[in-house]
Design an enzyme around this catalytic site. Structure first.
Site, PDB file in Angstrom:
ATOM      1  CG  PHE A   3      -1.912   1.282   1.453  1.00  0.00           C
ATOM      2  CD1 PHE A   3      -2.988   1.598   0.662  1.00  0.00           C
ATOM      3  CD2 PHE A   3      -1.282   2.228   2.213  1.00  0.00           C
ATOM      4  CE1 PHE A   3      -3.378   2.339   1.169  1.00  0.00           C
ATOM      5  CE2 PHE A   3      -1.983   3.792   2.575  1.00  0.00           C
ATOM      6  CZ  PHE A   3      -3.316   3.479   2.026  1.00  0.00           C
ATOM      7  CG  ASP A   4       3.771   1.843   3.452  1.00  0.00           C
ATOM      8  OD1 ASP A   4       2.861   0.853   3.545  1.00  0.00           O
ATOM      9  OD2 ASP A   4       3.497   2.694   3.668  1.00  0.00           O
ATOM     10  CB  THR A   5       5.124   0.634  -2.181  1.00  0.00           C
ATOM     11  OG1 THR A   5       6.502  -0.008  -1.522  1.00  0.00           O
ATOM     12  CG2 THR A   5       6.014   1.029  -3.958  1.00  0.00           C
TER      13      THR A   5
END
Length: 423
Positions: free
Chosen positions: A196-198
């Site tokens: 999700f972060d990437t």
């Protein structure tokens, strides 16, 4: 940072900062984490804040602990989700939050909390749209084992080479985003887990958002429950999915009116990027992934057909994927214009590679009769390395040549509808 009386009126009525702590089966660490974080914010943060515990499908006493904290501490609230996934928890809480600045951190508090105010200050002032803690800058102080260090640096190198990411640390559990940006950006993020972060950061860059990086002090938690190999595999799948979507123009970032301005690379690289070093890195990453894909296909086809046919089928499928990936990721060509022509030229390059590898197989068969499968693979790898060098030269000089006749707007050109101009 502006004084409280200079904040927008709406910001005085709700917490300025909402810090989310996503948890799954963290009954032991949750209480001390919340107490330490609240104490730090009371001492150092000059505005109202909230701490939201996002419990995603815990099966131990974590829900009871979180509910108890919400009942006893005014600044704490508890959100219960019935499905696992850090990305799912963050999207749910951030999308529903009324705070103008949203952040999250891991429950183990591996990141020194002294970096929290520098993290969110540029978002409060309007200078930046997202902020991330980075363990990979020169001024960061990190204590962790060599395996985690290698995986982290290798992963971020892959991001830079394949997706042209410019942020330095995608997976540090210490990030913040403006609430108005989150409401526009999060619906475009598909992943619900660790990737999700990437994905959020890659899409943010492509949307022209400003990402602020803060060096952090970080100490590895030896009791971390993160499964490194499974997480790394899922992340690589995510890189392939996002890269493929960018390559074929499937993401809406290039089609929708961007409320936050264009990605500077879209203005600079209208046709084909001119940096040889950058192209080499992208080509190498795509080449490694394509070679692995080719070998998997070859091994699969080889189970029911002879070597030459398996080689031809595997090369054909991987060549189409390779041309599409290099078109977008290595040479920066967007949209459907000339896509068919590029694939046709790519097939010519494929034919040259087929001739090299088929010739190598034929020579091997003539020399040893019935070679072992491992020997076939070794010969094919060597032949593909030679074909790869020739493929890059042909792609750069013939398929995706540098188009000097394409007008390039100046770097300082700004969109009239960019809201940052009004800040």
């Amino acid at each position: 940072m502006p004084a409280r009386e200079h904040l927008p009126a709406a910001w005085r009525e709700v917490p300025v900062l909402d810090v989310v702590i996503p948890v799954h089966n963290e009954e032991k660490d949750l209480g001390p984490c919340v107490a330490r974080l609240r104490d730090h914010l009371v001492r150092t943060f000059p505005y109202p804040f909230r701490i939201t515990v996002a419990d995603n499908a815990s099966t131990d006493r974590t829900p009871a602990v979180a509910a108890g904290l919400a009942d006893s501490v005014a600044e704490v609230r508890h959100v219960r989700l019935d499905r696992k996934g850090r990305g799912r928890a963050l999207r749910a809480v951030w999308s529903a939050s009324d705070a103008p600045v949203l952040a999250y951190m891991d429950v183990d508090l591996s990141t020194d909390l002294n970096a929290l105010l520098p993290l969110v200050a540029p978002l409060i002032s309007g200078h930046s749209d997202l902020a991330i803690g980075s363990r990979l800058t020169r001024s960061s102080r990190v204590v962790r084992g060599p395996k985690r260090e290698f995986i982290s640096r290798a992963y971020n190198l892959i991001l830079r080479g394949s997706l042209h990411a410019r942020f330095s640390d995608a997976q540090c559990g210490f990030k913040a985003i403006r609430g108005d940006v989150a409401r526009v950006l999060l619906p475009l993020v598909e992943d619900t887990g660790w990737f999700f972060d990437t994905e959020m950061l890659v899409l943010a860059e492509r949307a022209g958002l400003r990402i602020h990086e803060v060096p952090v002090d970080w100490v590895d938690d030896p009791d971390s429950t993160v499964h490194l190999v499974r997480t790394a595999a899922d992340d690589l799948k995510g890189v392939w999915r996002v890269g493929r979507a960018l390559a074929v123009g499937a993401l809406p970032l290039d089609r929708l009116a961007r409320p936050f301005g264009d990605d500077p690379r879209d203005r600079e690289l209208t046709g084909v990027p001119r940096g040889l070093a950058r192209q080499l890195v992208g080509f190498c990453v795509v080449g490694v992934l394509s070679t692995l894909f080719y070998l998997l296909l070859y091994s699969g086809f080889r189970t029911f057909t002879e070597a030459q046919a398996a080689n031809a089928f595997a090369l054909l499928v991987s060549a189409v994927a390779n041309t599409a990936a290099n078109r977008r990721l290595t040479f920066g060509v967007r949209g459907g214009d000339r896509a068919v022509r590029h694939q046709a030229q790519g097939l010519v390059v494929f034919a040259i590679g087929l001739a090299l590898t088929s010739g190598s197989l034929a020579a091997l068969g003539a020399a040893s009769g019935d070679p072992a499968h491992s020997t076939e693979l070794a010969v094919l790898v060597a032949a593909n390395l030679a074909a790869t060098v020739l493929r890059f030269l042909l792609l750069r000089a013939w398929v995706f040549p540098d188009r000097h006749d394409t007008p390039v707007p100046p770097h300082g050109t700004a969109r009239a509808d960019d809201p940052r101009n009004a800040r």
